[in-house]
Design a protein around this motif. Structure first.
Motif, PDB file in Angstrom:
ATOM      1  N   ALA A 157     -95.655  26.244 -21.985  1.00 56.11           N
ATOM      2  CA  ALA A 157     -94.481  26.538 -22.295  1.00 56.11           C
ATOM      3  C   ALA A 157     -94.476  25.225 -24.207  1.00 56.11           C
ATOM      4  CB  ALA A 157     -94.109  26.358 -21.427  1.00 56.11           C
ATOM      5  N   LEU A 158     -95.023  24.254 -23.293  1.00 50.48           N
ATOM      6  CA  LEU A 158     -94.976  23.134 -24.273  1.00 50.48           C
ATOM      7  C   LEU A 158     -95.639  23.611 -26.220  1.00 50.48           C
ATOM      8  CD1 LEU A 158     -94.492  19.936 -22.925  1.00 50.48           C
ATOM      9  CD2 LEU A 158     -92.365  21.509 -23.625  1.00 50.48           C
ATOM     10  N   VAL A 159     -97.081  24.012 -25.687  1.00 53.00           N
ATOM     11  CA  VAL A 159     -97.513  24.836 -27.159  1.00 53.00           C
ATOM     12  C   VAL A 159     -97.113  25.596 -27.517  1.00 53.00           C
ATOM     13  CG1 VAL A 159    -100.139  25.123 -27.430  1.00 53.00           C
ATOM     14  CG2 VAL A 159     -99.534  22.998 -26.015  1.00 53.00           C
ATOM     15  N   HIS A 160     -96.249  26.094 -26.845  1.00 53.96           N
ATOM     16  CA  HIS A 160     -95.795  27.342 -27.421  1.00 53.96           C
ATOM     17  C   HIS A 160     -95.105  27.174 -28.349  1.00 53.96           C
ATOM     18  CE1 HIS A 160     -92.799  31.406 -26.773  1.00 53.96           C
ATOM     19  NE2 HIS A 160     -93.686  31.887 -27.893  1.00 53.96           N
ATOM     20  N   VAL A 161     -93.957  26.308 -28.166  1.00 52.10           N
ATOM     21  CA  VAL A 161     -92.900  26.429 -29.416  1.00 52.10           C
ATOM     22  C   VAL A 161     -93.159  25.517 -29.596  1.00 52.10           C
ATOM     23  CG1 VAL A 161     -91.648  24.269 -27.756  1.00 52.10           C
ATOM     24  CG2 VAL A 161     -90.487  25.878 -28.971  1.00 52.10           C
ATOM     25  N   PHE A 162     -94.315  24.486 -29.606  1.00 48.48           N
ATOM     26  CA  PHE A 162     -94.417  23.351 -30.886  1.00 48.48           C
ATOM     27  C   PHE A 162     -95.605  24.138 -31.986  1.00 48.48           C
ATOM     28  CE2 PHE A 162     -92.774  19.963 -27.334  1.00 48.48           C
ATOM     29  CZ  PHE A 162     -91.119  20.338 -27.957  1.00 48.48           C
ATOM     30  N   ILE A 163     -95.992  24.887 -31.995  1.00 42.33           N
ATOM     31  CA  ILE A 163     -97.208  25.448 -32.861  1.00 42.33           C
ATOM     32  C   ILE A 163     -96.360  25.514 -34.335  1.00 42.33           C
ATOM     33  CG2 ILE A 163     -98.271  27.231 -33.187  1.00 42.33           C
ATOM     34  CD1 ILE A 163     -99.409  27.645 -30.907  1.00 42.33           C
ATOM     35  N   PRO A 164     -95.068  25.983 -34.334  1.00 35.67           N
ATOM     36  CA  PRO A 164     -94.765  25.510 -36.160  1.00 35.67           C
ATOM     37  C   PRO A 164     -95.158  24.341 -35.972  1.00 35.67           C
ATOM     38  CG  PRO A 164     -93.376  27.619 -35.057  1.00 35.67           C
ATOM     39  CD  PRO A 164     -94.052  26.844 -33.314  1.00 35.67           C
ATOM     40  N   PHE A 165     -94.464  22.965 -35.503  1.00 29.78           N
ATOM     41  CA  PHE A 165     -94.824  21.812 -36.387  1.00 29.78           C
ATOM     42  C   PHE A 165     -95.807  21.310 -36.696  1.00 29.78           C
ATOM     43  CE2 PHE A 165     -90.693  22.414 -33.270  1.00 29.78           C
ATOM     44  CZ  PHE A 165     -90.200  21.942 -34.230  1.00 29.78           C
ATOM     45  N   MET A 166     -96.793  21.503 -35.876  1.00 32.27           N
ATOM     46  CA  MET A 166     -98.189  21.603 -36.756  1.00 32.27           C
ATOM     47  C   MET A 166     -98.586  22.263 -37.473  1.00 32.27           C
ATOM     48  SD  MET A 166    -100.160  19.223 -35.077  1.00 32.27           S
ATOM     49  CE  MET A 166    -100.271  18.792 -33.533  1.00 32.27           C
ATOM     50  N   VAL A 167     -98.588  23.723 -37.593  1.00 35.13           N
ATOM     51  CA  VAL A 167     -99.171  24.624 -38.251  1.00 35.13           C
ATOM     52  C   VAL A 167     -98.355  24.222 -39.837  1.00 35.13           C
ATOM     53  CG1 VAL A 167     -99.423  26.783 -38.821  1.00 35.13           C
ATOM     54  CG2 VAL A 167     -99.739  27.051 -37.038  1.00 35.13           C
ATOM     55  N   LEU A 168     -97.635  24.331 -40.079  1.00 31.33           N
ATOM     56  CA  LEU A 168     -96.697  24.148 -41.351  1.00 31.33           C
ATOM     57  C   LEU A 168     -96.889  23.240 -42.420  1.00 31.33           C
ATOM     58  CD1 LEU A 168     -92.865  25.493 -40.165  1.00 31.33           C
ATOM     59  CD2 LEU A 168     -95.046  26.488 -41.401  1.00 31.33           C
ATOM     60  N   PRO A 169     -96.864  22.259 -41.607  1.00 30.90           N
ATOM     61  CA  PRO A 169     -97.788  20.768 -42.296  1.00 30.90           C
ATOM     62  C   PRO A 169     -99.455  20.462 -42.728  1.00 30.90           C
ATOM     63  CG  PRO A 169     -96.677  19.386 -40.275  1.00 30.90           C
ATOM     64  CD  PRO A 169     -96.715  21.230 -41.100  1.00 30.90           C
TER      65      PRO A 169
END
Length: 285
Positions: A157-169
């Motif tokens: 669940a944490l991976v699901h929500v935090f992916i955008p914070f990794m993808v964008l940079p």
């Protein structure tokens, strides 16, 4: 002082005030509270002590919980990086409507409230939920799996929500790489794999480093997701901290746990930054 410099200082004052009021003052209050004695009939006493820090450091339960929180954050960060890099790669090469669609898909976890998102996970992973029903129907399992209130579900669940914070940079870093570098590498005889690992991957590190740090810090401090999906079966530091602060109203000890967790997180971030400093210097050069 020149007129331009004066305007820069004036525009910087609101930012400094915001940082002081919403960051420095609460942190200073938390540090001060961590040295307070426990109160009798009140959240804290009037005297000061270091006994709370001795209790946390000397108790294997709190140290193991801290270690579990850090390890969980590392696992979440690595999984986010593995999943996010291909997404960022495709996003950096998309244009027009395709790019907008990919941006919307990647940002979709952030568009749903944290409670709604976690209750959705609870429904899907329940004993009689859709996931177990599907796996049994496909013949993959013979009886339902207990997925709810497990460490694995919290990580997922944490991976699901935090992916955008990794993808964008990472996407931003990949877009800043000159395509001519890859073309030159391929024209000189290097394979695609060699070009990726020796040129693309190092040059994208200015996006990987902040993404890793951001996801790691957010994962360590996550509370709602571990509390709802982990329950009493998964003990992490944020759940212990909230339990002490709002459950037993032991503000000094809860503040101590928060400071220890913050200092541990900061130490890991500093070590990671120092270990990757040379690579960042080479890329910027």
């Amino acid at each position: 002082m020149s007129g331009r410099r004066k305007w820069q200082v004036l525009f910087g004052i609101p930012a400094i005030l915001l940082l002081f009021v919403f960051l420095v003052m609460p942190l200073a209050g938390m540090v001060e509270m961590s040295f307070r004695t426990s109160g009798t009939g009140a959240p804290y006493g009037d005297d000061f002590t270091t006994a709370h820090y001795s209790r946390v450091i000397g108790d294997a339960f709190y140290m193991s919980t801290l270690l579990r929180s850090l390890v969980t954050a590392v696992i979440v960060t690595l999984l986010c990086l593995i999943v996010s890099y291909p997404l960022a790669w495709h996003l950096s090469r998309a244009k027009g409507g395709k790019a907008l669609f990919l941006y919307a898909c990647i940002a979709s976890p952030l568009m749903t409230g944290v409670l709604v998102r976690n209750f959705g996970w609870m429904i899907v992973t329940a004993i009689d939920g859709p996931l177990n029903t599907l796996l049994i129907a496909l013949g993959i399992i013979s009886r339902p799996l207990r997925l709810l209130f497990t460490q694995g579900l919290v990580v997922m669940a944490l991976v699901h929500v935090f992916i955008p914070f990794m993808v964008l940079p990472i996407n931003n870093a990949l877009r800043n790489i000159n395509p001519a570098l890859s073309e030159a590498s391929l024209s000189l005889g290097a394979g695609r794999a060699s070009t990726f690992f020796r040129i693309i991957l190092p040059l994208s590190f200015p996006g990987i480093q902040p993404g890793v740090i951001l996801v790691f810090v957010l994962s360590v401090a996550a509370y709602v997701t571990p509390a709802l999906l982990g329950g009493q079966m998964v003990n992490l530091m944020p759940t212990l901290i909230i339990r002490e602060l709002t459950g037993t109203f032991a503000w000094p000890f809860g503040s101590t746990l928060a400071i220890v967790m913050s200092m541990s997180t900061l130490s890991v971030v500093i070590c990671f930054s120092l270990l990757t400093a040379k690579l960042m210097e080479r890329v910027r050069a």
